[in-house]
Design a protein around this motif. Structure first.
Motif, mmCIF file in Angstrom:
data_model
loop_
_atom_site.group_PDB
_atom_site.id
_atom_site.type_symbol
_atom_site.label_atom_id
_atom_site.label_comp_id
_atom_site.label_asym_id
_atom_site.label_seq_id
_atom_site.Cartn_x
_atom_site.Cartn_y
_atom_site.Cartn_z
ATOM 1 N N PHE A 507 0.814 -1.216 0.000
ATOM 2 C CA PHE A 507 0.000 0.000 0.000
ATOM 3 C C PHE A 507 0.850 1.270 0.000
ATOM 4 C CE2 PHE A 507 -2.661 -3.369 1.607
ATOM 5 C CZ PHE A 507 -3.805 -3.221 0.855
ATOM 6 N N GLU A 508 2.150 1.117 -0.202
ATOM 7 C CA GLU A 508 3.018 2.280 -0.334
ATOM 8 C C GLU A 508 2.897 2.846 -1.743
ATOM 9 O OE1 GLU A 508 7.765 3.432 -0.007
ATOM 10 O OE2 GLU A 508 7.167 1.484 -0.793
ATOM 11 N N VAL A 509 2.765 4.155 -1.847
ATOM 12 C CA VAL A 509 2.890 4.804 -3.144
ATOM 13 C C VAL A 509 4.398 4.913 -3.395
ATOM 14 C CG1 VAL A 509 2.365 6.826 -4.542
ATOM 15 C CG2 VAL A 509 0.755 6.084 -2.769
ATOM 16 N N THR A 510 4.949 3.912 -4.052
ATOM 17 C CA THR A 510 6.402 3.832 -4.223
ATOM 18 C C THR A 510 6.905 5.089 -4.917
ATOM 19 O OG1 THR A 510 6.158 1.445 -4.456
ATOM 20 C CG2 THR A 510 8.280 2.401 -5.077
ATOM 21 N N PRO A 511 7.714 5.898 -4.250
ATOM 22 C CA PRO A 511 8.064 7.220 -4.772
ATOM 23 C C PRO A 511 9.147 7.168 -5.849
ATOM 24 C CG PRO A 511 9.133 6.866 -2.664
ATOM 25 C CD PRO A 511 8.264 5.668 -2.902
ATOM 26 N N PRO A 512 9.174 8.149 -6.744
ATOM 27 C CA PRO A 512 10.193 8.191 -7.800
ATOM 28 C C PRO A 512 11.611 8.330 -7.256
ATOM 29 C CG PRO A 512 8.848 10.193 -7.795
ATOM 30 C CD PRO A 512 8.175 9.223 -6.900
ATOM 31 N N GLU A 513 11.746 8.816 -6.033
ATOM 32 C CA GLU A 513 13.077 8.932 -5.449
ATOM 33 C C GLU A 513 13.767 7.572 -5.356
ATOM 34 O OE1 GLU A 513 15.321 10.912 -1.551
ATOM 35 O OE2 GLU A 513 13.126 10.814 -1.630
ATOM 36 N N MET A 524 14.698 0.866 -9.916
ATOM 37 C CA MET A 524 13.470 0.126 -9.624
ATOM 38 C C MET A 524 12.290 0.981 -10.040
ATOM 39 S SD MET A 524 13.035 0.422 -5.471
ATOM 40 C CE MET A 524 11.305 -0.094 -5.532
ATOM 41 N N PRO A 525 11.139 0.370 -10.285
ATOM 42 C CA PRO A 525 9.981 1.155 -10.706
ATOM 43 C C PRO A 525 9.431 2.005 -9.573
ATOM 44 C CG PRO A 525 9.369 -1.137 -10.412
ATOM 45 C CD PRO A 525 10.856 -1.064 -10.240
ATOM 46 N N ASN A 526 8.701 3.041 -9.942
ATOM 47 C CA ASN A 526 7.932 3.807 -8.971
ATOM 48 C C ASN A 526 6.479 3.787 -9.406
ATOM 49 O OD1 ASN A 526 7.317 6.510 -10.500
ATOM 50 N ND2 ASN A 526 9.517 6.158 -10.831
ATOM 51 N N ALA A 527 5.576 4.045 -8.492
ATOM 52 C CA ALA A 527 4.147 3.894 -8.762
ATOM 53 C C ALA A 527 3.675 4.802 -9.888
ATOM 54 C CB ALA A 527 3.346 4.162 -7.489
ATOM 55 N N CYS A 528 4.184 6.032 -9.922
ATOM 56 C CA CYS A 528 3.739 6.990 -10.936
ATOM 57 C C CYS A 528 4.112 6.511 -12.340
ATOM 58 C CB CYS A 528 4.368 8.355 -10.687
ATOM 59 S SG CYS A 528 4.201 8.973 -9.002
ATOM 60 N N ALA A 529 5.345 6.014 -12.475
ATOM 61 C CA ALA A 529 5.834 5.602 -13.785
ATOM 62 C C ALA A 529 5.188 4.308 -14.246
ATOM 63 C CB ALA A 529 7.353 5.446 -13.743
ATOM 64 N N VAL A 530 5.183 3.285 -13.376
ATOM 65 C CA VAL A 530 4.725 1.973 -13.813
ATOM 66 C C VAL A 530 3.220 1.953 -14.066
ATOM 67 C CG1 VAL A 530 4.234 0.902 -11.564
ATOM 68 C CG2 VAL A 530 5.156 -0.486 -13.429
ATOM 69 N N GLY A 568 7.900 13.982 -3.736
ATOM 70 C CA GLY A 568 9.300 13.917 -3.342
ATOM 71 C C GLY A 568 9.542 14.729 -2.085
ATOM 72 N N PRO A 569 10.800 14.889 -1.689
ATOM 73 C CA PRO A 569 11.117 15.616 -0.445
ATOM 74 C C PRO A 569 10.561 17.031 -0.413
ATOM 75 C CG PRO A 569 13.031 14.411 -1.225
ATOM 76 C CD PRO A 569 12.006 14.309 -2.309
ATOM 77 N N THR A 570 10.519 17.697 -1.567
ATOM 78 C CA THR A 570 9.936 19.045 -1.637
ATOM 79 C C THR A 570 8.790 19.053 -2.642
ATOM 80 O OG1 THR A 570 11.568 19.699 -3.322
ATOM 81 C CG2 THR A 570 12.120 20.127 -1.006
ATOM 82 N N GLY A 571 8.070 17.938 -2.723
ATOM 83 C CA GLY A 571 7.023 17.784 -3.720
ATOM 84 C C GLY A 571 5.939 18.841 -3.634
ATOM 85 N N PHE A 572 5.489 19.279 -4.803
ATOM 86 C CA PHE A 572 4.449 20.303 -4.876
ATOM 87 C C PHE A 572 3.118 19.763 -4.361
ATOM 88 C CE2 PHE A 572 1.149 22.541 -7.436
ATOM 89 C CZ PHE A 572 1.337 23.813 -6.920
ATOM 90 N N TRP A 573 2.845 18.472 -4.612
ATOM 91 C CA TRP A 573 1.590 17.862 -4.167
ATOM 92 C C TRP A 573 1.759 17.038 -2.894
ATOM 93 C CZ3 TRP A 573 0.129 15.887 -9.722
ATOM 94 C CH2 TRP A 573 -0.404 16.958 -10.451
ATOM 95 N N TRP A 574 2.801 16.211 -2.853
ATOM 96 C CA TRP A 574 3.028 15.353 -1.687
ATOM 97 C C TRP A 574 4.505 15.400 -1.322
ATOM 98 C CZ3 TRP A 574 0.827 13.110 -6.177
ATOM 99 C CH2 TRP A 574 -0.568 12.989 -6.141
ATOM 100 N N GLN A 575 4.794 15.680 -0.084
ATOM 101 C CA GLN A 575 6.179 15.727 0.377
ATOM 102 C C GLN A 575 6.529 14.392 1.033
ATOM 103 O OE1 GLN A 575 6.847 19.218 2.769
ATOM 104 N NE2 GLN A 575 6.386 20.620 1.086
ATOM 105 N N VAL A 576 7.358 13.619 0.344
ATOM 106 C CA VAL A 576 7.757 12.289 0.799
ATOM 107 C C VAL A 576 9.266 12.191 0.703
ATOM 108 C CG1 VAL A 576 7.624 9.809 0.374
ATOM 109 C CG2 VAL A 576 5.599 11.238 0.048
ATOM 110 N N SER A 577 9.905 11.831 1.809
ATOM 111 C CA SER A 577 11.356 11.690 1.817
ATOM 112 C C SER A 577 11.720 10.303 2.312
ATOM 113 C CB SER A 577 11.991 12.746 2.731
ATOM 114 O OG SER A 577 13.399 12.634 2.719
ATOM 115 N N LEU A 578 12.683 9.674 1.662
ATOM 116 C CA LEU A 578 13.092 8.332 2.049
ATOM 117 C C LEU A 578 13.870 8.364 3.353
ATOM 118 C CD1 LEU A 578 14.282 6.828 -1.345
ATOM 119 C CD2 LEU A 578 12.012 6.806 -0.328
#
Length: 596
Positions: A507-513, A524-530, A568-578
């Motif tokens: 259920f993780e939105v696998t991030p492009p990072e 590896m793939p990310n959810a947005c791309a795949v 991503g870490p400074t994402g405009f819509w969602w801020q997600v950092s590994l």
């Protein structure tokens, strides 16, 4: 006794004649309208005792799902589930019938390729390197064969072919030292047919051809000479494709031999004589794979205390029932088999036994370089327990809340969820499956359960709320799946037949990072791309991914960089950092074998 007493007694009466002989024969349930026939439970007990000894009355004997359905007719839909259609007896009368027969038809003319005598030596295919010893398919006098070199092997069973993924075939190898002239074990052929692409791919061809592309196995071999074959179905697979293991061991020649429980009432093609003793066996996943052996329950007249009811188990115990097969593991302690099993004492894990499933296996999954995202298929259980769902303090989630073990919908997704007196029709592709629980909470607090139940009338409002969360237009039922929950939270990160046809269950939105972080390990793939941006829409002027199977090409890095502006870490819509917690480095990462 249960409420369908007369049906139970009639079934027992029909079963007894089939059980009475030295050699059991397949029987059929009677059709409705016949008179009830009295039969004693004691007689059934005596017959089971004759077959299995004292074991029959201890609750350890598997009797077959048709005995269950005789009383629990509301679950007759099980017959048409993938659980009951994984393995099949090859029967020409079921040719081109999904879930029942051969469906391999690469030229699309409506006839299966065995019946047409497909010879891979005469066409261009993935087997070109093995010519003139590429496989040949044939159907002769009702028997299907695969020939490799001078070895003509009868097909023992069909695996798959239900319309969603692939079909494979198990064969017996001719040998010179058995009464039948065939191997005791069944071995997976090197051929896989992908249903969606109507094409063939190699399946562990190195089990059949040497480094010079010559056949390893030849006519005139003995049983002991073929024991090094790595495609043993009894050793590697049968634990998740049969209901109960009566015996599993190596014979004097060294071949693995599985002995199953007798299929008295089960009907072909979903049953066949696996062990060669003249009786059909309980292959596939029947009621007792989840509810435990049923003999004691039946002999006690349906005593509910003598059968496992998953609803009365803890969430962990109930989920382990699914986990015993939807997992990629090695048995313990020796790693001999590829399912949860005590290989030192020959013991299977039994639902409701009180034992922990994890004590029966070591994780042997195939993961992407982050070490948590599954790359190989049938790893849903491990995925699920990497999420917060099954341990959520307010509502620990069970597999069966989304999947119906008795259902026949695609992926056995529940078609309705009950919330008190409210019945909510559900489907994955319009988000109602997720909203049936998530409505009234978090980003969806303004959506009521009643509105989800009447989705058609409230689609506009629901769409506005969901689109505000996804920052994408709302069109989940369209081919692109815009704003469909599972496109982001359950992206297809793993592969079974073709690239990315298995949904992640973390259920993780696998991030492009992550695509960028692991470039030195192939990416590896990310959810947005795949799910969308690599192959379906050219949002950033980069074109489309020229090679979806790799994730470290220039295109992949550029796309991930663009996507990180939004997620991503400074994402405009969602801020997600590994962090090390949710994306551990895995320097010992080993990719799974192709088409495993």
């Amino acid at each position: 006794m249960r409420r369908y007493v007369w049906v139970f007694l009639l079934t027992v009466a029909v079963a007894l004649p089939a059980l009475a002989g030295e050699r059991l024969v397949r029987s059929h349930l009677p059709q409705g309208g016949q008179s009830a026939v009295a039969a004693s439970i004691q007689s059934l007990g005596a017959t089971l005792t004759k077959l299995y000894g004292a074991e029959a009355t201890t609750g350890k004997v598997y009797v077959g799902s048709e005995f269950c359905i005789a009383c629990h007719q509301e679950y007759a839909s099980w017959r048409n589930t993938k659980h009951n259609q994984a393995l099949k007896k090859p029967m020409p009368e079921f040719s081109m019938v999904k879930g029942k027969g051969m469906v391999n038809d690469c030229d699309g003319n409506g006839s299966d390729d065995f019946a047409q005598g497909l010879d891979f030596n005469t066409i261009n295919s993935v087997f070109d390197a093995y010519k003139p010893n590429a496989p040949k398919l044939s159907l002769e006098n009702g028997t299907y064969f695969i020939t490799i070199g001078d070895l003509k092997m009868p097909v023992a069973f069909i695996q798959g072919g239900t319309g969603d993924w692939k079909q494979r075939w198990g064969v017996r190898i001719p040998v010179t030292d058995t009464p039948t002239g065939l191997s005791a074990d069944i071995y997976m052929s090197p051929i896989q047919y992908n249903e969606k692409t109507k094409s063939y791919v190699l399946y562990n061809a190195s089990n059949w051809y040497d480094s010079n592309n010559q056949p390893i196995w030849k006519a005139g071999m003995t049983s002991s000479q073929i024991t090094q074959h790595k495609g043993s179905y009894s050793k590697n697979c049968i634990g998740c494709h049969a209901t109960g293991i009566r015996e599993l061991k190596q014979n004097a020649a060294g071949e693995w031999v599985f002995k199953g429980y007798v299929a008295v009432l089960e009907q072909e093609p979903s049953t066949f004589d696996y062990d060669g003793d003249g009786n059909n066996d309980l292959v596939n996943i029947g009621c007792e794979a989840c509810h435990g052996p049923g003999s004691a329950h039946i002999l006690a007249g349906g005593d509910p205390s003598k059968i496992v009811n998953p609803e009365t188990l803890t969430t962990q115990e109930a989920n382990e029932i699914c986990g015993q097969c939807h997992i990629r593991v090695a048995s313990v302690p020796n790693g001999t088999h590829e399912w949860p099993y005590r290989d030192d004492i020959g013991k299977s894990w039994i639902p409701g036994s009180g034992e922990r499933l994890e004590d029966y296996y070591h994780d042997h999954g195939g993961y992407w370089p982050d070490g948590t995202t599954s790359k190989a298929h049938h790893q849903q259980f491990e995925d699920f327990y990497r999420s917060s769902k099954p341990t959520f303090q307010f509502h620990p989630v069970r597999c069966t809340e989304c999947h119906d073990p008795h259902g026949t919908s695609k992926h056995q997704i529940r078609t309705e969820i009950r919330d008190g007196n409210l019945v909510i029709p559900t489907a994955n592709d319009n988000n109602t499956l997720c909203l049936a629980c998530h409505a009234t909470h978090g980003p969806f607090a303004s959506i009521t359960k009643e509105e989800v139940a009447a989705y058609g009338e409230n689609k506009t409002k629901i769409g506005e709320v969901v689109a505000a969360h996804t920052h994408h237009p709302y069109g989940p039922e369209r081919s692109m799946g815009l704003s469909r929950c599972s496109k982001c939270h359950m992206a297809t990160m793993a592969s079974s037949a073709v690239a990315y046809d298995i949904h992640s269950h973390t259920f993780e939105v696998t991030p492009p990072e992550k695509t960028l972080k692991y470039q030195d390990q192939g990416g590896m793939p990310n959810a947005c791309a795949v799910s969308c941006h690599a192959t379906k829409v050219n949002s950033f002027g980069l074109g489309y991914d020229p090679s979806i199977s790799t994730w470290n090409a220039d295109f992949d890095k550029k796309l991930a960089t663009e996507l990180m502006k939004y997620l991503g870490p400074t994402g405009f819509w969602w801020q997600v950092s590994l962090t090390p917690q949710n994306a551990p480095d895995n320097p010992n990462y080993q990719p799974p074998a192709e088409n495993d």
